[in-house]
Design a protein around this motif. Structure first.
Motif, PDB file in Angstrom:
ATOM      1  N   ALA A  76      -4.527  57.494 -12.039  1.00 60.99           N
ATOM      2  CA  ALA A  76      -3.939  58.786 -11.681  1.00 60.99           C
ATOM      3  C   ALA A  76      -2.982  59.298 -12.756  1.00 60.99           C
ATOM      4  N   HIS A  77      -2.457  58.380 -13.591  1.00 54.85           N
ATOM      5  CA  HIS A  77      -1.508  58.767 -14.631  1.00 54.85           C
ATOM      6  C   HIS A  77      -2.092  58.637 -16.035  1.00 54.85           C
ATOM      7  N   SER A  78      -3.412  58.461 -16.106  1.00 53.43           N
ATOM      8  CA  SER A  78      -4.108  58.343 -17.394  1.00 53.43           C
ATOM      9  C   SER A  78      -3.548  57.196 -18.244  1.00 53.43           C
ATOM     10  N   LEU A  79      -3.293  56.068 -17.585  1.00 51.95           N
ATOM     11  CA  LEU A  79      -2.737  54.901 -18.259  1.00 51.95           C
ATOM     12  C   LEU A  79      -3.663  53.703 -18.094  1.00 51.95           C
ATOM     13  N   ASN A  80      -3.388  52.656 -18.841  1.00 49.29           N
ATOM     14  CA  ASN A  80      -4.038  51.365 -18.644  1.00 49.29           C
ATOM     15  C   ASN A  80      -3.092  50.456 -17.869  1.00 49.29           C
ATOM     16  N   ALA A  81      -3.653  49.604 -17.026  1.00 46.54           N
ATOM     17  CA  ALA A  81      -2.860  48.638 -16.267  1.00 46.54           C
ATOM     18  C   ALA A  81      -3.388  47.238 -16.537  1.00 46.54           C
ATOM     19  N   ALA A  82      -2.491  46.304 -16.792  1.00 43.38           N
ATOM     20  CA  ALA A  82      -2.863  44.900 -17.002  1.00 43.38           C
ATOM     21  C   ALA A  82      -2.029  44.032 -16.074  1.00 43.38           C
ATOM     22  N   LEU A  83      -2.705  43.232 -15.239  1.00 45.59           N
ATOM     23  CA  LEU A  83      -2.023  42.390 -14.257  1.00 45.59           C
ATOM     24  C   LEU A  83      -2.218  40.914 -14.596  1.00 45.59           C
ATOM     25  N   ASP A  84      -1.107  40.186 -14.636  1.00 45.25           N
ATOM     26  CA  ASP A  84      -1.153  38.731 -14.799  1.00 45.25           C
ATOM     27  C   ASP A  84      -0.566  38.133 -13.525  1.00 45.25           C
ATOM     28  N   TYR A  85      -1.437  37.645 -12.644  1.00 40.85           N
ATOM     29  CA  TYR A  85      -1.030  37.119 -11.346  1.00 40.85           C
ATOM     30  C   TYR A  85      -1.148  35.604 -11.376  1.00 40.85           C
ATOM     31  N   LYS A  86      -0.051  34.901 -11.075  1.00 43.58           N
ATOM     32  CA  LYS A  86      -0.036  33.439 -11.154  1.00 43.58           C
ATOM     33  C   LYS A  86       0.273  32.836  -9.788  1.00 43.58           C
ATOM     34  N   LYS A  87      -0.589  31.922  -9.382  1.00 47.04           N
ATOM     35  CA  LYS A  87      -0.394  31.218  -8.114  1.00 47.04           C
ATOM     36  C   LYS A  87       0.606  30.093  -8.331  1.00 47.04           C
ATOM     37  N   GLY A  88       1.662  30.084  -7.512  1.00 48.15           N
ATOM     38  CA  GLY A  88       2.757  29.147  -7.734  1.00 48.15           C
ATOM     39  C   GLY A  88       2.803  28.024  -6.725  1.00 48.15           C
ATOM     40  N   TYR A  89       4.009  27.722  -6.226  1.00 49.49           N
ATOM     41  CA  TYR A  89       4.198  26.616  -5.294  1.00 49.49           C
ATOM     42  C   TYR A  89       3.495  26.919  -3.969  1.00 49.49           C
ATOM     43  N   PRO A  90       2.852  25.923  -3.363  1.00 51.56           N
ATOM     44  CA  PRO A  90       2.274  26.118  -2.034  1.00 51.56           C
ATOM     45  C   PRO A  90       3.367  26.078  -0.977  1.00 51.56           C
ATOM     46  N   PRO A  91       3.053  26.396   0.280  1.00 50.54           N
ATOM     47  CA  PRO A  91       4.056  26.245   1.327  1.00 50.54           C
ATOM     48  C   PRO A  91       4.386  24.770   1.527  1.00 50.54           C
ATOM     49  N   LEU A  92       5.638  24.494   1.873  1.00 56.49           N
ATOM     50  CA  LEU A  92       6.058  23.125   2.158  1.00 56.49           C
ATOM     51  C   LEU A  92       5.830  22.882   3.645  1.00 56.49           C
ATOM     52  N   ILE A  93       4.819  22.057   3.947  1.00 54.87           N
ATOM     53  CA  ILE A  93       4.406  21.839   5.329  1.00 54.87           C
ATOM     54  C   ILE A  93       4.717  20.403   5.725  1.00 54.87           C
ATOM     55  N   ASN A  94       5.761  20.218   6.524  1.00 53.15           N
ATOM     56  CA  ASN A  94       6.134  18.894   7.000  1.00 53.15           C
ATOM     57  C   ASN A  94       5.052  18.333   7.918  1.00 53.15           C
ATOM     58  N   THR A  95       4.710  17.072   7.712  1.00 53.82           N
ATOM     59  CA  THR A  95       3.682  16.442   8.533  1.00 53.82           C
ATOM     60  C   THR A  95       4.302  15.804   9.767  1.00 53.82           C
ATOM     61  N   ALA A  96       3.492  15.662  10.818  1.00 58.04           N
ATOM     62  CA  ALA A  96       4.021  15.289  12.138  1.00 58.04           C
ATOM     63  C   ALA A  96       4.658  13.907  12.163  1.00 58.04           C
ATOM     64  N   ALA A  97       3.941  12.880  11.681  1.00 58.58           N
ATOM     65  CA  ALA A  97       4.455  11.512  11.787  1.00 58.58           C
ATOM     66  C   ALA A  97       5.732  11.340  10.970  1.00 58.58           C
ATOM     67  N   ALA A  98       5.734  11.853   9.742  1.00 59.68           N
ATOM     68  CA  ALA A  98       6.916  11.718   8.890  1.00 59.68           C
ATOM     69  C   ALA A  98       8.096  12.486   9.472  1.00 59.68           C
ATOM     70  N   THR A  99       7.828  13.651  10.026  1.00 60.37           N
ATOM     71  CA  THR A  99       8.913  14.446  10.600  1.00 60.37           C
ATOM     72  C   THR A  99       9.497  13.758  11.826  1.00 60.37           C
ATOM     73  N   ALA A 100       8.649  13.108  12.617  1.00 59.48           N
ATOM     74  CA  ALA A 100       9.147  12.365  13.779  1.00 59.48           C
ATOM     75  C   ALA A 100      10.100  11.265  13.330  1.00 59.48           C
ATOM     76  N   ARG A 101       9.758  10.576  12.240  1.00 58.08           N
ATOM     77  CA  ARG A 101      10.648   9.529  11.731  1.00 58.08           C
ATOM     78  C   ARG A 101      11.958  10.121  11.208  1.00 58.08           C
TER      79      ARG A 101
END
Length: 396
Positions: free
Chosen positions: A283-308
């Motif tokens: 729409a603005h007669s420009l070029n666009a360049a995107l550098d998208y980087k996947k980072g840290y995953p969600p920190l998901i506590n597991t059931a047995a370890a969390t119980a301890r």
């Protein structure tokens, strides 16, 4: 506390270690002096093994007791942040522009304290790996440790870690099954075209105008493309463009982050950010360049370890002061890689309310040394309850 309580007796020395580390902060993968300090302590405690250079500047101490084959890991972080300290503390940072503004100095000192206590008592049956990880903040130090074979060298059934948590009542511990911290992706977007004199804008294009349109339009991802009950934050954190007051620049760069718990949001954000950027660029007669980087995953506590972890927390502060039902944070944490690989639990330690600039990553952040004995007791309880000695197991 009783005067003969070893935790109470050790607490002042742990605080001294913390103040020393705080005064000498180092950035990720450059924690050479901090790692040396940790290594010297572990060797002085009589550890069975002390390994240096793990994942760059990481240190792993191995402590064994009894004949049990089970093993767990306890982890802390070594790195500081590129922040100019404004606390005015007598032990403030001696390294200009670097500060322990997140509490990693406290986490390291407290894990060293637990190492000393457990090396003296050895009141457990099995193996405990004390993991001092480099570069948690931005460089993914745990991912590097894993990539270099950490879990093959140090096989454990679960990993555990704590983080001081401003805003959570002092004297409480919080850990939940499921996501406790969010995933984070980062992106950099560039709009580029022809610059022009500010008095003759018709002779060029205007990437600043496009950047402004993008800042507004990108929020439709959160407000109109995902379920409102699904947590997602898209934040623009930097815009750079131009250096002369009467020139429309030819290029503008934007940076930002996406934070979420559902893994599918990663591809969704990458696709829509690209589509929005390309549409605005066209729409603005420009070029666009995107550098998208996947980072840290969600920190998901597991059931047995969390119980301890919850049982150890209850033995430490009382069950009424342990929280297991609360909203997770959209902050991120690279301990997520370790939990994803080996299971585990990440717990928050309440430090009470703080003021503006005094929270995590603030330039006036001050670690609350009152939590030191709580965390020492939590770690000791966690190890002794998870890997009970023969006499304890028989009594139970």
């Amino acid at each position: 506390m009783l005067h003969n309580d070893p935790i109470a007796a050790l607490t002042p020395e742990v605080i001294e270690w913390r103040h020393h580390i705080h005064a000498n902060p180092e950035l990720g993968f450059n924690e050479h002096e901090t790692a040396r300090f940790v290594t010297e302590k572990l060797r002085a405690f009589g550890f069975d093994e002390v390994h240096e250079g793990i994942g760059g500047t990481g240190v792993v101490g191995v402590l064994r007791s009894g004949t049990g084959a089970r093993a767990i890991g306890l982890r802390s972080e070594l790195d500081a942040l590129p922040v100019v300290e404004k606390t005015g503390l007598p032990y403030a940072s001696r390294n200009p522009g670097v500060m322990h503004a997140c509490g990693h100095d406290g986490h390291t000192a407290m894990l060293l304290g637990a190492a000393r206590l457990l090396s003296q008592s050895r009141a457990f049956d099995g193996t405990v790996c004390f993991v001092f990880q480099p570069a948690e903040e931005n460089e993914g130090g745990s991912m590097r440790m894993i990539g270099e074979g950490f879990f093959k060298r140090f096989p454990v059934e679960a990993m555990y870690a704590v983080h001081n948590w401003p805003g959570l009542r002092l004297g409480t511990i919080a850990a939940r099954v499921g996501p406790q911290m969010a995933a984070v992706d980062t992106f950099e977007l560039t709009f580029e075209g022809l610059g022009a004199h500010a008095a003759m804008p018709q002779l060029g294009d205007d990437p600043i105008l496009a950047a402004g349109a993008f800042v507004q339009a990108v929020q439709r991802i959160v407000s109109r493309s995902v379920d409102p009950q699904s947590a997602l934050v898209v934040s623009l954190t930097q815009i750079h463009g131009g250096n002369v007051g009467n020139i429309v620049p030819g290029k503008v760069c934007l940076q930002g982050t996406c934070r979420f718990f559902e893994l599918g949001h990663s591809d969704h954000c990458e696709r829509l950010i690209g589509e929005i950027a390309r549409g605005i660029a066209a729409a603005h007669s420009l070029n666009a360049a995107l550098d998208y980087k996947k980072g840290y995953p969600p920190l998901i506590n597991t059931a047995a370890a969390t119980a301890r972890a919850v049982e150890a927390a209850a033995a430490t502060v009382g069950r009424e002061n342990v929280s297991t039902e609360f909203s997770p944070s959209l902050g991120c944490e690279d301990f997520a890689f370790m939990v994803r690989e080996a299971s585990g639990c990440y717990a928050w330690i309440g430090v009470g309310d703080v003021g503006p600039g005094e929270g995590l990553h603030g330039d006036r952040y001050v670690f609350n040394d009152e939590i030191v004995p709580t965390v020492l007791r939590y770690y000791v309880n966690l190890v002794e309850q998870t890997l009970p000695g023969k006499d304890i197991e028989a009594a139970g």
